[in-house]
Design a protein around this motif. Structure first.
Motif, PDB file in Angstrom:
ATOM      1  N   ARG A 224      40.367  46.356 118.613  1.00 21.47           N
ATOM      2  CA  ARG A 224      41.254  47.501 118.501  1.00 21.47           C
ATOM      3  C   ARG A 224      40.685  48.584 117.597  1.00 21.47           C
ATOM      4  O   ARG A 224      40.910  49.778 117.817  1.00 21.47           O
ATOM      5  CB  ARG A 224      42.642  47.032 118.016  1.00 21.47           C
ATOM      6  N   ARG A 225      39.945  48.165 116.591  1.00 25.99           N
ATOM      7  CA  ARG A 225      39.294  49.147 115.718  1.00 25.99           C
ATOM      8  C   ARG A 225      38.247  49.938 116.493  1.00 25.99           C
ATOM      9  O   ARG A 225      38.146  51.161 116.347  1.00 25.99           O
ATOM     10  CB  ARG A 225      38.635  48.439 114.531  1.00 25.99           C
ATOM     11  N   MET A 226      37.495  49.249 117.344  1.00 24.84           N
ATOM     12  CA  MET A 226      36.482  49.941 118.142  1.00 24.84           C
ATOM     13  C   MET A 226      37.127  50.864 119.170  1.00 24.84           C
ATOM     14  O   MET A 226      36.648  51.980 119.406  1.00 24.84           O
ATOM     15  CB  MET A 226      35.577  48.922 118.832  1.00 24.84           C
ATOM     16  N   HIS A 227      38.199  50.408 119.772  1.00 27.40           N
ATOM     17  CA  HIS A 227      38.917  51.225 120.758  1.00 27.40           C
ATOM     18  C   HIS A 227      39.470  52.488 120.111  1.00 27.40           C
ATOM     19  O   HIS A 227      39.287  53.599 120.612  1.00 27.40           O
ATOM     20  CB  HIS A 227      40.041  50.382 121.375  1.00 27.40           C
ATOM     21  N   LYS A 228      40.108  52.332 118.970  1.00 29.66           N
ATOM     22  CA  LYS A 228      40.695  53.473 118.272  1.00 29.66           C
ATOM     23  C   LYS A 228      39.620  54.418 117.756  1.00 29.66           C
ATOM     24  O   LYS A 228      39.768  55.646 117.808  1.00 29.66           O
ATOM     25  CB  LYS A 228      41.554  52.979 117.109  1.00 29.66           C
ATOM     26  N   PRO A 240      42.217  47.837 127.860  1.00 28.34           N
ATOM     27  CA  PRO A 240      43.091  46.902 128.587  1.00 28.34           C
ATOM     28  C   PRO A 240      44.537  47.354 128.743  1.00 28.34           C
ATOM     29  O   PRO A 240      45.205  46.956 129.689  1.00 28.34           O
ATOM     30  CB  PRO A 240      42.996  45.627 127.742  1.00 28.34           C
ATOM     31  N   HIS A 241      45.034  48.174 127.835  1.00 23.14           N
ATOM     32  CA  HIS A 241      46.421  48.629 127.941  1.00 23.14           C
ATOM     33  C   HIS A 241      46.581  49.860 128.840  1.00 23.14           C
ATOM     34  O   HIS A 241      47.709  50.290 129.100  1.00 23.14           O
ATOM     35  CB  HIS A 241      46.976  48.956 126.549  1.00 23.14           C
ATOM     36  N   ALA A 242      45.464  50.419 129.286  1.00 21.64           N
ATOM     37  CA  ALA A 242      45.541  51.651 130.077  1.00 21.64           C
ATOM     38  C   ALA A 242      46.091  51.386 131.478  1.00 21.64           C
ATOM     39  O   ALA A 242      47.083  51.983 131.898  1.00 21.64           O
ATOM     40  CB  ALA A 242      44.163  52.295 130.169  1.00 21.64           C
ATOM     41  N   CYS A 263      43.695  58.924 124.871  1.00 18.20           N
ATOM     42  CA  CYS A 263      43.302  57.575 124.462  1.00 18.20           C
ATOM     43  C   CYS A 263      44.436  56.606 124.756  1.00 18.20           C
ATOM     44  O   CYS A 263      45.566  56.796 124.301  1.00 18.20           O
ATOM     45  CB  CYS A 263      42.981  57.545 122.965  1.00 18.20           C
ATOM     46  N   LYS A 264      44.115  55.556 125.513  1.00 17.19           N
ATOM     47  CA  LYS A 264      45.151  54.597 125.881  1.00 17.19           C
ATOM     48  C   LYS A 264      44.528  53.200 126.060  1.00 17.19           C
ATOM     49  O   LYS A 264      43.477  53.070 126.640  1.00 17.19           O
ATOM     50  CB  LYS A 264      45.854  55.018 127.162  1.00 17.19           C
TER      51      LYS A 264
END
Length: 264
Positions: A224-228, A240-242, A263-264
């Protein structure tokens, strides 16, 4: 008047000079000058050397053997290897950045209208992180990838298995529609402005996939840190939540929107 003999003249001159330090022929310490040191003879007749103070000894030994071991033991072979490595990095640099290694391709086109990269590069590593496959993109996307790797991905996995060593690239340049859907708009992949990442390989050989790592207790925080952290360097960030198309990878692209990042 008594005649002025040479002896009288000499005595008079010596007296005058001794009385006036400013004109004395004998060195006189003044104005911070160092006084003359007395000379001592050894029994053999040689001049004895004055004893040195600790600061003087330190100054004398400043350039000695143990003052700097690195330059002494850095052999010519090591120096040559260092120069060769720098030359290789400079030779392999693209986008004017030695941290981005690859090759310049120039203009790349595809079958669909709009599938064009005016100044494409094929990237093999960024900031020391290898890509599982050489990936075609533009320099803006390569620079965004560098920013994300250095600012988010590497720090997020720094304490996992020795740190990040490579990323698995699921997709890069591809002349296709969004999500490969018929009739959809041209994907940013077709413009060389997108990269999909499905896994992260650590120094110890462990591979963390987005599919399994996203909800894994040990890796979910890093994921989640990398995604954000990608939201900023990239204009679009999907995970994955997109939607169902991104359950197993991160999609990053450098498209920009009037409303800002998506961003999603």
């Amino acid at each position: 008047m008594r005649p002025l003999t040479f002896a009288v003249f000499l005595a008079t001159a010596q007296g005058a000079l001794a009385a006036d330090p400013a004109v004395s022929l004998r060195p006189v310490p003044r104005g911070g000058q160092v006084a003359e040191q007395p000379v001592t003879l050894e029994p053999s007749g040689a001049i004895a050397q004055p004893a040195q103070s600790a600061p003087q000894k330190a100054a004398k030994n400043k350039g000695g053997l143990f003052s700097s071991l690195r330059p002494l033991f850095r052999t010519n072979a090591v120096a040559r290897r260092g120069r060769a490595q720098r030359q290789l990095l400079a030779k392999g640099a693209v986008c004017g950045d030695v941290a981005i290694q690859g090759e310049r391709l120039g203009r790349v086109t595809g079958k669909l209208r709009g599938c064009v990269i005016e100044d494409a590069v094929r990237v093999r590593s960024v900031s020391g992180i290898g890509l599982s496959q050489k990936s075609v993109m533009d320099c803006g996307t390569a620079s965004a990838l560098k920013t994300w790797l250095e600012g988010s991905a590497k720090p997020a996995l720094a304490k996992q298995g020795g740190g990040l060593r490579s990323i698995r690239v699921a997709a890069h340049y591809a002349c296709r529609s969004r999500n490969n859907q018929k009739g959809a708009k041209l994907s940013e992949h077709g413009k060389g402005r997108a990269i999909d990442i499905s896994a992260f390989r650590l120094a110890n050989g462990k591979e963390i996939t987005v599919l399994k790592g996203w909800n894994a207790g040990r890796y979910s925080k890093a994921m989640r840190r990398m995604h954000k952290g990608a939201c900023g360097p990239f204009g679009t960030v999907l995970g994955p939540h997109a939607n169902r198309f991104h359950l197993d990878h991160f999609h990053f692209d450098t498209a920009r929107y009037r409303s800002g990042h998506y961003c999603k």
